[in-house]
Design an enzyme around this catalytic site. Sequence first.
Site, PDB file in Angstrom:
ATOM      1  N   ASP A 310       0.815  -1.211   0.000  1.00 28.69           N
ATOM      2  CA  ASP A 310       0.000   0.000   0.000  1.00 28.69           C
ATOM      3  C   ASP A 310       0.855   1.272   0.000  1.00 28.69           C
ATOM      4  O   ASP A 310       1.431   1.635   1.024  1.00 28.69           O
ATOM      5  CB  ASP A 310      -0.965   0.003   1.211  1.00 28.69           C
ATOM      6  CG  ASP A 310      -2.184   0.892   0.968  1.00 28.69           C
ATOM      7  OD1 ASP A 310      -2.340   1.358  -0.168  1.00 28.69           O
ATOM      8  OD2 ASP A 310      -2.969   1.103   1.917  1.00 28.69           O
ATOM      9  N   LYS A 359      -8.043  -1.250   3.618  1.00 32.74           N
ATOM     10  CA  LYS A 359      -7.371   0.050   3.712  1.00 32.74           C
ATOM     11  C   LYS A 359      -7.282   0.484   5.172  1.00 32.74           C
ATOM     12  O   LYS A 359      -6.280   1.051   5.607  1.00 32.74           O
ATOM     13  CB  LYS A 359      -8.163   1.055   2.873  1.00 32.74           C
ATOM     14  CG  LYS A 359      -7.484   2.310   2.519  1.00 32.74           C
ATOM     15  CD  LYS A 359      -6.218   2.154   1.710  1.00 32.74           C
ATOM     16  CE  LYS A 359      -6.285   2.605   0.315  1.00 32.74           C
ATOM     17  NZ  LYS A 359      -5.045   2.543  -0.438  1.00 32.74           N
ATOM     18  N   LYS A 401      -8.121  14.603  -3.455  1.00 30.75           N
ATOM     19  CA  LYS A 401      -8.509  14.089  -2.135  1.00 30.75           C
ATOM     20  C   LYS A 401      -8.421  15.187  -1.078  1.00 30.75           C
ATOM     21  O   LYS A 401      -7.494  15.973  -1.074  1.00 30.75           O
ATOM     22  CB  LYS A 401      -7.586  12.935  -1.752  1.00 30.75           C
ATOM     23  CG  LYS A 401      -8.000  12.227  -0.483  1.00 30.75           C
ATOM     24  CD  LYS A 401      -7.224  10.963  -0.276  1.00 30.75           C
ATOM     25  CE  LYS A 401      -6.013  11.194   0.573  1.00 30.75           C
ATOM     26  NZ  LYS A 401      -5.327   9.943   0.884  1.00 30.75           N
ATOM     27  N   LYS A 467       2.702   1.873   3.336  1.00 31.56           N
ATOM     28  CA  LYS A 467       2.009   2.078   4.611  1.00 31.56           C
ATOM     29  C   LYS A 467       2.178   0.882   5.541  1.00 31.56           C
ATOM     30  O   LYS A 467       2.226   1.041   6.745  1.00 31.56           O
ATOM     31  CB  LYS A 467       0.508   2.244   4.373  1.00 31.56           C
ATOM     32  CG  LYS A 467       0.084   3.529   3.713  1.00 31.56           C
ATOM     33  CD  LYS A 467      -1.368   3.791   4.068  1.00 31.56           C
ATOM     34  CE  LYS A 467      -2.317   3.995   2.938  1.00 31.56           C
ATOM     35  NZ  LYS A 467      -1.971   4.617   1.739  1.00 31.56           N
TER      36      LYS A 467
HETATM   37  P1  NAI Z   1      -8.153   3.203  -9.990  1.00 31.35           P
HETATM   38  O1  NAI Z   1      -9.392   2.560  -9.532  1.00 31.35           O
HETATM   39  O2  NAI Z   1      -8.236   4.437 -10.784  1.00 31.35           O
HETATM   40  O3  NAI Z   1      -7.277   2.185 -10.817  1.00 31.35           O
HETATM   41  C1  NAI Z   1      -7.287   0.818 -10.602  1.00 31.35           C
HETATM   42  C2  NAI Z   1      -7.337   0.125 -11.937  1.00 31.35           C
HETATM   43  O4  NAI Z   1      -7.211  -1.264 -11.713  1.00 31.35           O
HETATM   44  C3  NAI Z   1      -8.655   0.316 -12.677  1.00 31.35           C
HETATM   45  O5  NAI Z   1      -8.401   0.779 -13.973  1.00 31.35           O
HETATM   46  C4  NAI Z   1      -9.275  -1.067 -12.691  1.00 31.35           C
HETATM   47  O6  NAI Z   1     -10.033  -1.294 -13.840  1.00 31.35           O
HETATM   48  C5  NAI Z   1      -8.058  -1.945 -12.604  1.00 31.35           C
HETATM   49  N1  NAI Z   1      -8.252  -3.299 -12.071  1.00 31.35           N
HETATM   50  C6  NAI Z   1      -9.057  -3.721 -11.072  1.00 31.35           C
HETATM   51  N2  NAI Z   1      -8.866  -5.025 -10.828  1.00 31.35           N
HETATM   52  C7  NAI Z   1      -7.912  -5.437 -11.671  1.00 31.35           C
HETATM   53  C8  NAI Z   1      -7.285  -6.678 -11.899  1.00 31.35           C
HETATM   54  N3  NAI Z   1      -7.620  -7.745 -11.191  1.00 31.35           N
HETATM   55  N4  NAI Z   1      -6.332  -6.755 -12.849  1.00 31.35           N
HETATM   56  C9  NAI Z   1      -5.986  -5.654 -13.585  1.00 31.35           C
HETATM   57  N5  NAI Z   1      -6.557  -4.456 -13.414  1.00 31.35           N
HETATM   58  C10 NAI Z   1      -7.506  -4.344 -12.467  1.00 31.35           C
HETATM   59  O7  NAI Z   1      -7.287   3.447  -8.658  1.00 31.35           O
HETATM   60  P2  NAI Z   1      -5.969   4.299  -8.467  1.00 31.35           P
HETATM   61  O8  NAI Z   1      -6.329   5.614  -7.921  1.00 31.35           O
HETATM   62  O9  NAI Z   1      -5.156   4.211  -9.687  1.00 31.35           O
HETATM   63  O10 NAI Z   1      -5.287   3.477  -7.288  1.00 31.35           O
HETATM   64  C11 NAI Z   1      -4.840   2.187  -7.545  1.00 31.35           C
HETATM   65  C12 NAI Z   1      -4.585   1.441  -6.256  1.00 31.35           C
HETATM   66  O11 NAI Z   1      -3.538   2.067  -5.550  1.00 31.35           O
HETATM   67  C13 NAI Z   1      -5.780   1.377  -5.320  1.00 31.35           C
HETATM   68  O12 NAI Z   1      -5.875   0.103  -4.758  1.00 31.35           O
HETATM   69  C14 NAI Z   1      -5.444   2.368  -4.257  1.00 31.35           C
HETATM   70  O13 NAI Z   1      -6.031   2.059  -3.035  1.00 31.35           O
HETATM   71  C15 NAI Z   1      -3.941   2.234  -4.198  1.00 31.35           C
HETATM   72  N6  NAI Z   1      -3.329   3.405  -3.656  1.00 31.35           N
HETATM   73  C16 NAI Z   1      -3.460   4.602  -4.297  1.00 31.35           C
HETATM   74  C17 NAI Z   1      -2.842   5.722  -3.776  1.00 31.35           C
HETATM   75  C18 NAI Z   1      -2.942   7.050  -4.386  1.00 31.35           C
HETATM   76  O14 NAI Z   1      -2.540   8.011  -3.776  1.00 31.35           O
HETATM   77  N7  NAI Z   1      -3.447   7.183  -5.586  1.00 31.35           N
HETATM   78  C19 NAI Z   1      -2.018   5.628  -2.573  1.00 31.35           C
HETATM   79  C20 NAI Z   1      -2.032   4.344  -1.951  1.00 31.35           C
HETATM   80  C21 NAI Z   1      -2.610   3.279  -2.533  1.00 31.35           C
HETATM   81  C1  DG6 Z   2      -8.445   7.237   0.451  1.00 24.64           C
HETATM   82  O1  DG6 Z   2      -7.776   7.235   1.633  1.00 24.64           O
HETATM   83  C2  DG6 Z   2      -7.870   6.502  -0.680  1.00 24.64           C
HETATM   84  C3  DG6 Z   2      -6.616   5.789  -0.461  1.00 24.64           C
HETATM   85  O2  DG6 Z   2      -6.316   4.930  -1.524  1.00 24.64           O
HETATM   86  C4  DG6 Z   2      -5.506   6.742  -0.206  1.00 24.64           C
HETATM   87  O3  DG6 Z   2      -5.625   7.888  -0.981  1.00 24.64           O
HETATM   88  C5  DG6 Z   2      -4.191   6.186  -0.416  1.00 24.64           C
HETATM   89  O4  DG6 Z   2      -4.129   4.992   0.275  1.00 24.64           O
HETATM   90  C6  DG6 Z   2      -3.158   7.179   0.044  1.00 24.64           C
HETATM   91  O5  DG6 Z   2      -3.092   7.132   1.399  1.00 24.64           O
HETATM   92  P1  DG6 Z   2      -2.333   8.142   2.270  1.00 24.64           P
HETATM   93  O6  DG6 Z   2      -2.890   7.907   3.614  1.00 24.64           O
HETATM   94  O7  DG6 Z   2      -0.890   7.836   2.185  1.00 24.64           O
HETATM   95  O8  DG6 Z   2      -2.677   9.509   1.743  1.00 24.64           O
END
Ligand code: NAI
Ligand code: DG6
Length: 510
Positions: A310, A359, A401, A467
Site C-alpha cells: 500500500d 485500507k 482528495k 504504509k
Molecule cells: P483506480 O481505480 O483508478 O485504478 C485501478 C485500476 O485497476 C482500474 O483501472 C481497474 O479497472 C483496474 N483493475 C481492477 N482489478 C484489476 C485486476 N484484477 N487486474 C488488472 N486491473 C484491475 O485506482 P488508483 O487511484 O489508480 O489506485 C490504484 C490502487 O492504488 C488502489 O488500490 C489504491 O487504493 C492504491 N493506492 C493509491 C494511492 C494514491 O494516492 N493514488 C495511494 C495508496 C494506494
Molecule cells: C483514500 O484514503 C484513498 C486511499 O487509496 C488513499 O488515498 C491512499 O491509500 C493514500 O493514502 P495516504 O494515507 O498515504 O494519503
Amino acid sequence: NNGVHVQNGVNGHHDDSNPKVNGVHNSEYIEADFTERYTVYSQDEQKYENVLKQHKITTEKRVPKLGVMLVGLGGNNGSTLVAGVLANKQGLSWETKNGTQQANFFGSFTQSATAHVGFKIDEKSGSLADVHKPVKEILPMVNPCDFEITGWDISQMNLYEAARRSKVLEPDLLRQLKAQLENIKPLPAALNQDYIASNQADRADNILTGTNQEIVNKLREDIQQMKRRTDKVIILWTANTEQYYLPEIATVDDLADKIKNNDPLPASVLYCIAAIEEQVIYLNGSPQNTFHPGVVEYARQNGGLLAGSDFKSGQTRFKTMMSDFLIGAGLRLSSVVSYNHLGNNDGKNLSEDKCFQSKKISKGGVLDDAIASNSILYPDGHASIDHEVVIKYVPFVGDSKRALDEYTSQIFMGGTNTISSYNICEDSLLAVPIMIDMLVLGELLTRIKIDGNGLGPVLSYLSFFFKAPITNHSEYVVNSFSRQRHTLINFLKAAAGISPDDQTLIGFGY
Ligand code: NAI
Ligand code: DG6
C-alpha cells in the site's frame, strides 16, 4: 581554523580513474567495504554490547532496460504514470489556467530529492558546509524516461481514454500525447470480482478466463513477452484494493493445493505467483494481504522478490512524520482521527466496506512502532491511543482528495495540544512519483549483493514507500518516516562507499 580536520579516503578505496566516487570501481561493479555498527542490549545482564560487522557490498553497474508491467494500467495511477513518463521523456510543456507547466518528477525521492553525502571543509578558513547529492546519482539507476511500460487492466479502454476518464492531467498535455496513448491498450486481466467492490463490474470488459493454473500460465506468457523486449521486468500492482483473503494461505503446499483445486483466489495472488515463477519483482501498491506466509515462502524457494504493501503517499506519510515529531518530542499523542474524502475510482471501490476494511488495516497500523518506542508515555502499549480512520466517497472532488486530521496530545501538567491539518491534493500525482521510485530502487536492489548474497525475498529497503511494510523479519517493522529514510539513504551510501554519518558532529567542534 575552528578545529576541523580533513581525513582522506572516507571509506573504501579510491580508484584513480574515477576519483570522485568512493568504493572500488571496475568496469562492471562498485565494491564497497562497509563496517556496520549497532548495539545489542541484553535485558538479563542489563548491558549494551557494541557490534561491528564487516561487509562487502557489491553493486552491478550496468543499468538494464527495464520493463514495467502495471496491474491496473488503465486506472488513475496507471494512466498518470504512463503519461507522466512520456511527458518527461519528451520534455513536454502544456498550458494551464495558471500559465505554462513543464514536465517534472517532483515528489519522486530518487529523481527530485537529495541526500547528505558529506561535508565541504575549507582548510584555510575552517568553514564547514553540507554536501547534498541527488539520490539518483548515488548509485547507477534506471532513468524512468527509459521505462518500457505495459500492463493489464480489467477495462480495455486505451490509455488516452483512460487518462481522460481519470481526470488527473490537463487536456492540453493529453492532447499532445493522444497518438501515443491511444496506441497503448491494457492486456486482458485476471479478476475475481468477489474481491473488489461490486460497483466495479461495469468496467470489467477485458477478463481472462480459465482455471487458476491457466490464468497463471497466461500471465507468465505476458511477462515472458516483456522479458523478450527488455533486460529485466518488474510488476507493480496498482489495481483496485481487494478484500482480505482469509484464512491466510499458510504454506507452499496450501498454496499449491488452492491453485490445483481451482479454489477461488483473489486475482492479486495469481499475478504474484506468476511473478514469482518468472523470478521478477512483484510490488504491491494496495493494502490487500497478497503476501501470505505461503506466498512469501514460495518466493523464497523460487528466487522471487516482493515488496509492499500500500503506497504511503499523503495523509499516512504525514502521520508518520507527525508521530515522529510529537512522540519524539516527549508529547503524549493520545488521539489521531484521520478522515478523508475523494471522488476517484479508488474512492468508489473503497466505498464498499469489504474493500475499505483492507485500507483501514494498512492505514491503522502505522503508529505502532512510534508508540512502542516510548514506555514513559505509553506504559500499556498501543491500546492506550485512540486512532480512527474514515474514508468517504464524494464523486464531485474526483482525484483531488481532501484529508482532515486531528492530532491531540497530552502535554505538561494536564494540558492538551490539538493540531489539525487539512490537505487537498490530487491523489495520483502524489502516488505516481513514489511508484517510479519503487521501480527504480527495486531494480537497483536486484543488482546489489551483500557479502555475495542477493537481497530478498522481501526487499524491505523499499519500506519507505509503503504504509504496511513487510520485511524479512515479520516481527520487525519500521513505520517512522525519518528512520525509514535514513535506513534507505544509509544503505545506498554504504553501497556507494560513502560512510553514513553518525550525526554527532564532534569532529567539527560543533
Ligand atoms: P483506480 O481505480 O483508478 O485504478 C485501478 C485500476 O485497476 C482500474 O483501472 C481497474 O479497472 C483496474 N483493475 C481492477 N482489478 C484489476 C485486476 N484484477 N487486474 C488488472 N486491473 C484491475 O485506482 P488508483 O487511484 O489508480 O489506485 C490504484 C490502487 O492504488 C488502489 O488500490 C489504491 O487504493 C492504491 N493506492 C493509491 C494511492 C494514491 O494516492 N493514488 C495511494 C495508496 C494506494
Ligand atoms: C483514500 O484514503 C484513498 C486511499 O487509496 C488513499 O488515498 C491512499 O491509500 C493514500 O493514502 P495516504 O494515507 O498515504 O494519503
